[in-house]
Design a protein around this motif. Structure first.
Motif, PDB file in Angstrom:
ATOM      1  N   UNK A 168       0.824  -1.171   0.053  1.00 28.41           N
ATOM      2  CA  UNK A 168       0.008  -0.217  -0.103  1.00 28.41           C
ATOM      3  C   UNK A 168       0.741   1.244   0.154  1.00 28.41           C
ATOM      4  N   UNK A 169       2.037   1.314   0.742  1.00 26.41           N
ATOM      5  CA  UNK A 169       2.777   2.299   0.734  1.00 26.41           C
ATOM      6  C   UNK A 169       3.575   2.731  -0.346  1.00 26.41           C
ATOM      7  N   UNK A 170       3.762   1.601  -1.095  1.00 29.18           N
ATOM      8  CA  UNK A 170       4.621   1.765  -2.386  1.00 29.18           C
ATOM      9  C   UNK A 170       3.635   2.203  -3.467  1.00 29.18           C
ATOM     10  N   UNK A 171       2.683   1.646  -3.581  1.00 28.63           N
ATOM     11  CA  UNK A 171       1.816   1.932  -4.752  1.00 28.63           C
ATOM     12  C   UNK A 171       1.058   2.969  -4.741  1.00 28.63           C
ATOM     13  N   UNK A 172       0.418   3.400  -3.484  1.00 26.27           N
ATOM     14  CA  UNK A 172      -0.653   4.495  -3.651  1.00 26.27           C
ATOM     15  C   UNK A 172       0.027   5.639  -3.301  1.00 26.27           C
ATOM     16  N   UNK A 173      -0.621   6.754  -3.775  1.00 22.90           N
ATOM     17  CA  UNK A 173      -0.208   8.072  -3.854  1.00 22.90           C
ATOM     18  C   UNK A 173      -0.098   8.779  -2.253  1.00 22.90           C
ATOM     19  N   UNK A 174       0.973   9.335  -1.897  1.00 21.80           N
ATOM     20  CA  UNK A 174       0.970   9.598  -0.539  1.00 21.80           C
ATOM     21  C   UNK A 174      -0.420  10.371   0.050  1.00 21.80           C
ATOM     22  N   UNK A 175      -0.798  11.297  -0.899  1.00 21.52           N
ATOM     23  CA  UNK A 175      -1.949  12.163  -0.445  1.00 21.52           C
ATOM     24  C   UNK A 175      -3.263  11.163   0.084  1.00 21.52           C
ATOM     25  N   UNK A 224       8.962  -2.744   8.162  1.00 25.74           N
ATOM     26  CA  UNK A 224      10.233  -3.346   7.929  1.00 25.74           C
ATOM     27  C   UNK A 224      10.637  -3.348   6.514  1.00 25.74           C
ATOM     28  N   UNK A 225       9.757  -3.868   5.791  1.00 29.46           N
ATOM     29  CA  UNK A 225       9.995  -3.719   4.261  1.00 29.46           C
ATOM     30  C   UNK A 225      10.389  -2.223   3.554  1.00 29.46           C
ATOM     31  N   UNK A 226       9.514  -1.327   4.161  1.00 29.85           N
ATOM     32  CA  UNK A 226       9.645   0.146   3.684  1.00 29.85           C
ATOM     33  C   UNK A 226      11.006   0.255   4.200  1.00 29.85           C
ATOM     34  N   UNK A 227      11.289   0.162   5.287  1.00 25.37           N
ATOM     35  CA  UNK A 227      12.782   0.689   5.945  1.00 25.37           C
ATOM     36  C   UNK A 227      13.865   0.027   4.902  1.00 25.37           C
ATOM     37  N   UNK A 228      13.615  -1.374   4.483  1.00 27.72           N
ATOM     38  CA  UNK A 228      14.636  -2.017   3.544  1.00 27.72           C
ATOM     39  C   UNK A 228      14.660  -1.349   2.364  1.00 27.72           C
ATOM     40  N   UNK A 229      13.576  -1.153   1.846  1.00 25.96           N
ATOM     41  CA  UNK A 229      13.424  -0.341   0.376  1.00 25.96           C
ATOM     42  C   UNK A 229      14.018   1.174   0.517  1.00 25.96           C
ATOM     43  N   UNK A 230      13.904   1.941   1.642  1.00 25.62           N
ATOM     44  CA  UNK A 230      14.435   3.002   1.510  1.00 25.62           C
ATOM     45  C   UNK A 230      15.750   2.897   1.731  1.00 25.62           C
ATOM     46  N   UNK A 231      16.451   2.131   2.657  1.00 24.58           N
ATOM     47  CA  UNK A 231      17.877   1.918   2.686  1.00 24.58           C
ATOM     48  C   UNK A 231      18.534   1.434   1.541  1.00 24.58           C
ATOM     49  N   UNK A 232      17.850   0.563   0.851  1.00 26.03           N
ATOM     50  CA  UNK A 232      18.521   0.166  -0.356  1.00 26.03           C
ATOM     51  C   UNK A 232      18.883   1.334  -1.300  1.00 26.03           C
ATOM     52  N   UNK A 233      17.442   2.116  -1.463  1.00 25.23           N
ATOM     53  CA  UNK A 233      17.357   3.322  -2.390  1.00 25.23           C
ATOM     54  C   UNK A 233      18.755   4.269  -1.901  1.00 25.23           C
ATOM     55  N   UNK A 234      18.945   4.462  -0.774  1.00 20.94           N
ATOM     56  CA  UNK A 234      19.750   5.508  -0.321  1.00 20.94           C
ATOM     57  C   UNK A 234      21.266   4.771  -0.502  1.00 20.94           C
ATOM     58  N   UNK A 267       9.378   6.862  -3.861  1.00 19.45           N
ATOM     59  CA  UNK A 267       9.012   8.398  -3.212  1.00 19.45           C
ATOM     60  C   UNK A 267      10.425   9.022  -3.186  1.00 19.45           C
ATOM     61  N   UNK A 268      11.360   8.613  -3.525  1.00 19.12           N
ATOM     62  CA  UNK A 268      12.896   9.066  -3.508  1.00 19.12           C
ATOM     63  C   UNK A 268      12.953  10.150  -4.584  1.00 19.12           C
TER      64      UNK A 268
END
Lengths: 304, 255, 258
Positions: free
Chosen positions: A28-35, A51-61, A159-160
């Motif tokens: 949901x957080x990845x595919x839906x628009x933040x607003x 957890x997965x969200x954290x992993x995704x942002x860490x990977x992106x960073x 969202x990066x």
């Protein structure tokens, strides 16, 4: 033997189930628009998403950092400390016009240059075994090598914003402007995923104005960027970037020969940035005296 | 004939942090003549293993002297003619018995050609010829003990020091071991071993040393014991539990 | 000296056999292949031009895994022998504890380096199969890492003499992975003063410098080979520091009750 095989298959199946479940929780957080969704609430209520969200942002960073390394052949940069700046440490500057990717803070290389390195012989060894170069007026490797990383980092974290912004710029630079449509597609994808990003709208405004001469669309994005900025508190945006967006908007109206709107936006611009040369120039061009402006209350962008 | 082992006033003590010093061995002295088979007996915690560790140089003594064939044990050369079997050693699970013996043979400085021949010969002797290329992890505890016995005999030692040698062996294994030790004695080897299997000690040993609370409380030839007390077990248990030496009592009665 | 080499040779052969027969090398091998192929797999989704990224993933994985396995191999040399009680029949042989320690060091070093070479070979073959070239500096990388493992093995074995195997492995991993970070923090925070430079330099020299042996980044980014004088310095440093740590360990081990 048979039992072990069954055990292994069961374990793999359980692992796949766990991965699938986690991914589903994170979607949901990845595919839906933040607003459209309260991201924070999702993260708080769904540990897997967090957890997965954290992993995704860490990977992106991580990939973003890697992209920086790729551009410099593995030479790693860091922000220079005040003490180092006082001592005249070498700071990064460019020899090939790639000005944008080191940010506003002066950067130095993590491996010190010989003249300020107290380590002997370790400094000499490190400058030989680790990627090291004189970072003044430095060049860059083939930009195309870093581009796939931007694709991967925006897949990892849609969202990066910085990745979309830098990625589009690099796509354009890497192919000497021949693939501007590709760069624009990338930017538009970023805007679709982050419709409330003033940075991406600002970039789009610049691209349309500078590379397409499409001032109408440039103005649309510029106005949208300013609208977003108006709703932000003062510490939520970079004033230099905001001033650039405003200046481009004024210039776009000038190039479109829409004098009325150019003057109107220059007037609003001066309320926020009284020293803006572009806005001041507008008044000078048309022989109009500079307006006397009251200080903007609260957020300077709010004054617009 | 000289002495294979000489121990004089040996003291071994341990100090654990925050605790008092504990004397595991307290003023122990004894000698073992070349060619003898000597049983080293005592209840758990009597100080047998500490003494054997000191004999092999694993445990530096607090005081006292130990010599093997006249050489101080802190010299590596003192162990050139010694074979040692520790209590329940678990040889590397990733090596085969043959590889284990090759490793120990090389550590001892045995030439590769001699080593190859000796390894196969010993594996046959301890009944592991068919398992020579099987990984140690697939062997039973008793089989590993046989590997240990083979490694102790590898260098044709003049002195064998064995700690709980029959541990893990089945009755057939024990019989084979007895035969093997007797063969080694006939070859001229001195054997010094600790064991809780008193019946075994009875049948193999020439002499016994009994250790209790770190002190030597009896040193007897087997011939002195046999026929004069019902069994070694009776002698040992009475001595350790009550402090009475049955042989001394008999002598007193006789007097 | 011949006797020491004979003991070291025997111990090394045994250690290599153990290393090959344990599963951990194969697990790491699979991980390296999976990491490399996974990095390459992005091309399936239309992302092209990933050569650098694939190479980075492959050699980063190899460097990381070989360090981990190097620490684990060295950390178990003495404690496992003690735990299995096999140290007794070994030290019952006519060998000195110094010879035993040197043999264990060489066994750990060669086993760790064998793992490193196997992992690198796998990565190299995979990269060549994916038509990703590797330049000559790769050979220097292989050579230099041998001396890095000298540091790592000597240091870890020394630690196992002074602390538990788990603690030794943790400290060794922290220092091997963190040596570069410590060095960076040091150079960043120390402002420099003519009077302090010499003592600070001495302190710096005493810190572990495992990361200096690592040419991974230069291999990934296709840099030119490094100067032979630097190679020579690091070779001498690697052997010297490895033996230094071994000596520190031996100071305690020579009188330590087992």
């Amino acid at each position: 033997m048979y039992n072990r095989t069954v055990l292994h298959v069961t374990m793999i199946a359980a692992l796949l189930f766990l991965c699938g479940f986690s991914a589903r929780q994170a979607l949901p957080t990845a595919l839906q628009q933040p607003e459209k969704i309260d991201t924070q609430e999702v993260y708080e209520n769904k540990p897997a998403a967090s957890l997965v969200g954290e992993f995704r942002t860490t990977l992106a960073s991580y990939l973003f950092g890697k992209a920086h390394e790729y551009l410099h052949g593995g030479v790693i940069f860091r922000a220079a400390t005040d003490a180092e700046l006082e001592r005249g440490v070498r700071t990064a500057s460019h020899g090939d016009g790639m000005q944008e990717h080191h940010g506003a803070v002066p950067q130095t290389s993590v491996v010190p240059e010989p003249e300020r390195d107290f380590r002997f012989p370790w400094g000499w060894i490190e400058r030989n075994t680790q990627p090291y170069m004189d970072i003044r007026s430095h060049g860059h490797r083939d930009l195309a090598e870093a581009l796939p990383l931007f694709r991967m980092m925006t897949w990892s974290d849609p969202h990066f914003v910085e990745a979309y912004s830098m990625g589009a710029y690099l796509i354009f630079c890497a192919h000497n402007g021949k693939r501007k449509d590709e760069a624009m597609d990338f930017l538009q994808e970023g805007i679709r995923n982050n419709p409330n990003s003033y940075v991406l709208h600002g970039d789009a405004a610049q691209f349309y104005s500078q590379y397409y001469r499409d001032y109408e669309r440039s103005i649309q994005h510029g106005v949208r960027a300013i609208e977003i900025l108006q709703g932000l508190p003062q510490d939520a945006y970079d004033p230099t970037q905001a001033e650039q967006i405003l200046n481009r908007l004024v210039l776009a109206y000038r190039l479109k020969k829409d004098r009325e709107n150019e003057i109107a936006w220059a007037r609003r611009g001066l309320q926020m940035f009284p020293l803006s040369p572009v806005c001041r120039n507008t008044f000078r061009r048309y022989g109009i005296p500079l307006p006397r402006l009251a200080p903007a209350p609260g957020s300077p962008a709010g004054a617009l | 004939m000289g002495y294979a082992i000489e121990v004089e006033d040996l003291v071994i003590q341990y100090t654990r942090s925050g605790q008092e010093t504990f004397r595991a061995v307290d003023g122990l002295s004894f000698r073992v003549q070349e060619g003898e088979i000597v049983g080293f007996l005592g209840v758990n915690g009597a100080g047998k293993t500490s003494t054997i560790k000191a004999l092999m140089g694993f445990q530096p003594p607090h005081s006292g002297q130990i010599r093997l064939f006249g050489a101080p044990v802190d010299l590596a050369t003192s162990r050139e003619q010694v074979g040692f079997l520790p209590e329940t050693a678990l040889y590397s699970p990733y090596l085969t018995p043959a590889e284990t013996l090759h490793l120990h043979g090389a550590l001892h400085g045995i030439e590769p050609a001699t080593r190859e021949r000796r390894v196969m010969e010993l594996l046959a002797q301890v009944g592991l010829a068919e398992k020579a290329r099987t990984l140690n992890r697939a062997l039973s505890k008793g089989m590993l003990q046989r590997v240990g016995i083979a490694q102790a005999l590898l260098s044709r030692p003049r002195l064998l020091i064995l700690d709980e040698v029959s541990s893990g062996l089945d009755p057939i294994g024990r019989r084979d071991l007895r035969r093997l030790l007797k063969e080694e004695q006939h070859r001229g080897c001195t054997i010094f071993f600790s064991s809780h299997q008193l019946s075994e000690v009875e049948t193999i040993c020439d002499r016994i040393l009994i250790l209790h609370q770190g002190r030597l409380i009896a040193e007897r030839a087997m011939l002195e014991i046999m026929g004069r007390v019902p069994s070694l077990e009776d002698y040992f248990v009475t001595l350790v539990e009550t402090g009475q030496d049955l042989l001394d009592q008999r002598e007193e009665v006789r007097l | 000296m011949n006797r020491t080499w004979q003991i070291a040779h025997a111990m090394t052969v045994a250690s290599l056999l153990e290393t090959v027969r344990r599963r951990e090398l194969y697990v790491l091998l699979i991980l390296v292949v999976v990491m490399t192929v996974a990095a390459r797999a992005f091309t399936v989704f239309g992302v092209t031009g990933l050569e650098m990224f694939v190479k980075d993933m492959a050699f980063t994985g190899v460097g990381m895994f070989s360090t981990i396995i190097g620490v684990l191999i060295a950390a178990r040399q003495l404690p496992e022998e003690i735990q299995r009680r096999t140290i007794y029949p070994m030290l019952a042989r006519p060998i000195t504890r110094w010879q035993f320690l040197v043999a264990k060091f060489l066994a750990a070093w060669s086993s760790a380096y064998l793992c490193f070479l196997v992992l690198n070979l796998a990565a190299l073959l995979l990269l060549l199969a994916l038509r990703i070239p590797v330049r000559l500096i790769f050979v220097q990388h292989l050579v230099l890492k041998a001396f890095a493992f000298s540091w790592l093995s000597g240091f870890t074995i020394c630690l196992t003499i002074y602390m538990s195997p788990g603690a030794a492995a943790t400290v060794a991993m922290l220092l091997s992975f963190g040596s570069g970070v410590f060095a960076r923090a040091f150079t960043m925070t120390y402002v420099g003063h003519p009077l302090l430079n010499i003592p600070v330099n001495i302190v710096y020299a005493l810190l572990p410098h495992y990361s200096l042996f690592d040419l991974t980044a230069k291999v990934v980014y296709d840099w030119d080979p490094i100067h032979p004088a630097v190679m020579l310095f690091l070779m001498l440093y690697g052997v010297g520091i490895g033996l230094f740590w071994l000596y520190v360990g031996w100071r305690r081990f020579q009188t330590q009750p087992i």
